[in-house]
Design an enzyme around this catalytic site. Sequence first.
Site, short mmCIF file in Angstrom:
data_model
loop_
_atom_site.label_atom_id
_atom_site.label_comp_id
_atom_site.label_asym_id
_atom_site.label_seq_id
_atom_site.Cartn_x
_atom_site.Cartn_y
_atom_site.Cartn_z
CG ASP A 140 -1.96 1.10 1.19
OD1 ASP A 140 -2.14 1.72 0.13
OD2 ASP A 140 -2.60 1.33 2.24
CG HIS A 147 -4.38 10.98 2.08
ND1 HIS A 147 -5.51 10.92 2.87
CD2 HIS A 147 -3.54 10.01 2.55
CE1 HIS A 147 -5.37 9.94 3.76
NE2 HIS A 147 -4.18 9.39 3.59
NE ARG A 156 3.23 14.44 10.85
CZ ARG A 156 2.48 13.51 10.25
NH1 ARG A 156 1.92 12.56 10.97
NH2 ARG A 156 2.32 13.51 8.95
CD GLU A 212 -6.45 5.08 3.94
OE1 GLU A 212 -5.75 4.25 3.31
OE2 GLU A 212 -6.02 5.77 4.87
CD GLU A 214 -5.36 3.24 -0.69
OE1 GLU A 214 -4.43 2.67 -1.29
OE2 GLU A 214 -5.38 3.40 0.55
CG ASP A 246 -6.03 0.68 3.09
OD1 ASP A 246 -6.20 -0.36 3.75
OD2 ASP A 246 -5.11 1.49 3.32
NE ARG A 250 -8.46 7.02 8.66
CZ ARG A 250 -7.68 6.74 7.62
NH1 ARG A 250 -6.47 6.19 7.81
NH2 ARG A 250 -8.10 6.99 6.39
CD GLN A 253 -3.81 4.83 10.17
OE1 GLN A 253 -5.00 4.79 9.86
NE2 GLN A 253 -2.91 5.39 9.39
CE LYS A 266 -4.18 2.34 6.87
NZ LYS A 266 -4.88 3.17 5.90
CB THR A 270 -8.05 -4.66 1.42
OG1 THR A 270 -7.21 -4.38 2.53
CG2 THR A 270 -7.71 -3.72 0.26
CB THR A 372 -5.93 8.07 0.75
OG1 THR A 372 -5.92 7.04 1.71
CG2 THR A 372 -7.28 8.78 0.75
CD GLU A 386 -7.85 13.13 3.24
OE1 GLU A 386 -7.62 14.04 2.45
OE2 GLU A 386 -7.73 11.92 2.96
#
Length: 440
Positions: A140, A147, A156, A212, A214, A246, A250, A253, A266, A270, A372, A386
Amino acid sequence: MTTLDHTHDAGARSWLASANADGGDFPIQNLPFAVFRRAGSTESMRGGVAIGDQVVDLGALSEARLLHGLASDAAHACDRPVLNEFFALGRAAWRALRHALFALLKDDAAPAMAEAMRGCLVPQAAVEFALPARIGDYTDFYTSIDHALNVGRLFRPDDSITPNFQWMPIAYHGRVSTIGVSGQTFHRPMGQARAQGASAPTCGPCARLDYELELGIYIGCGNPAGEPIPLERAEEHVFGICLLNDWSARDIQFWEMAPLGPFLAKNFATTVSPWIVTLEALAPYRLPWLRPADHPQPLAYLEGPANRAGGAIDIRLEVWLESEQARRDRSGPSRLSATRFGHQYWSIAQMVAHHTVGGCSLNPGDLFSSGTISGPGPGEAGAIIELTRAGQSPLTLNNGERRAFLEDGDAVLLRGWCEKPGHARIGFGESRGTVLPARA
Ligand code: CA
């Protein structure tokens, strides 16, 4: 890069009326591959190609002896429950089969040939699909800068993307055992998470379940261990592209991922679409791969004229959510976002070149995912974290329900297609997966 030929001619029509329908995913210019059988039967799974609302049964076609030479060998290799052997035959065989199918399905095919071909069709409404390949390894990637910036800003704010992101297509090795084809259902995962401000974690059902958006990329031909695939040869090793979700936990994660990356967050599910659209079919939709002049430019092994000229692909993508209540009240799925694959920071060829630069061998049927896919605009994000800013701004669905993260019973639908003036619209079909409650 693949060049255009008569199979991309927008004016080409099939004798099968449903293949010529406006807005359809599967005109004669597409011809994507899947593995299928009649639903509820005990037939062997085998390869098929979509045309209009039908599947060309490649097992039946192989036995009908309508093909010759390399195209016949290719169809024979598709008469299996997985397409790995077909993938391993390489680009000349993939192209030979595409050209032969195109000739047999075109409106000027000899009537006897068209009639024999008609005998090899199965309605899509009457089939069930399986994973199209025996996937040995799944990687992945993380290649959307929008993203990366969106997620980075949430967690962050001062250091939103990591220093390596702009220098290489970063990735982690994913889990194969829980990859399922569209229609997949899975239980909300259990796992360990630590609530904000808490001194210790707890183990329970995921509270921040996400998807996600993808694309999945199937490797066609592999490479021997120790022999990197150079950028300019990379696309010769790629068979085609599917839709891929995916699913991501969260809360699990963000507690588990430092310092080794995602793990249980994860590995529970999938979902991929059944159809693989070939790079050959996508040839009209290539775009220049761009890197802004004030960003770091690629190192030599990730740089080349063909990649600059056409390394990107213009694929339109949408995410839809259908809640359990929406299924009951028939209010229909709600569209959560729409974006384009052309925004991606790294190309597929760069993913292949980077993956193998250290000597890693790829095998037929290996699966990459793009990471993503988010665009720069507000409605272009490929994950709910998001769109809702980590749950702070819930979305409102068609029927008034609100969503900060996914709830039990939610089905997430991915759709993809390519269209532009002067070329035939081609589509990816749909990928659908549904969240079941956590196991008691
Ligand atoms: Ca991902």
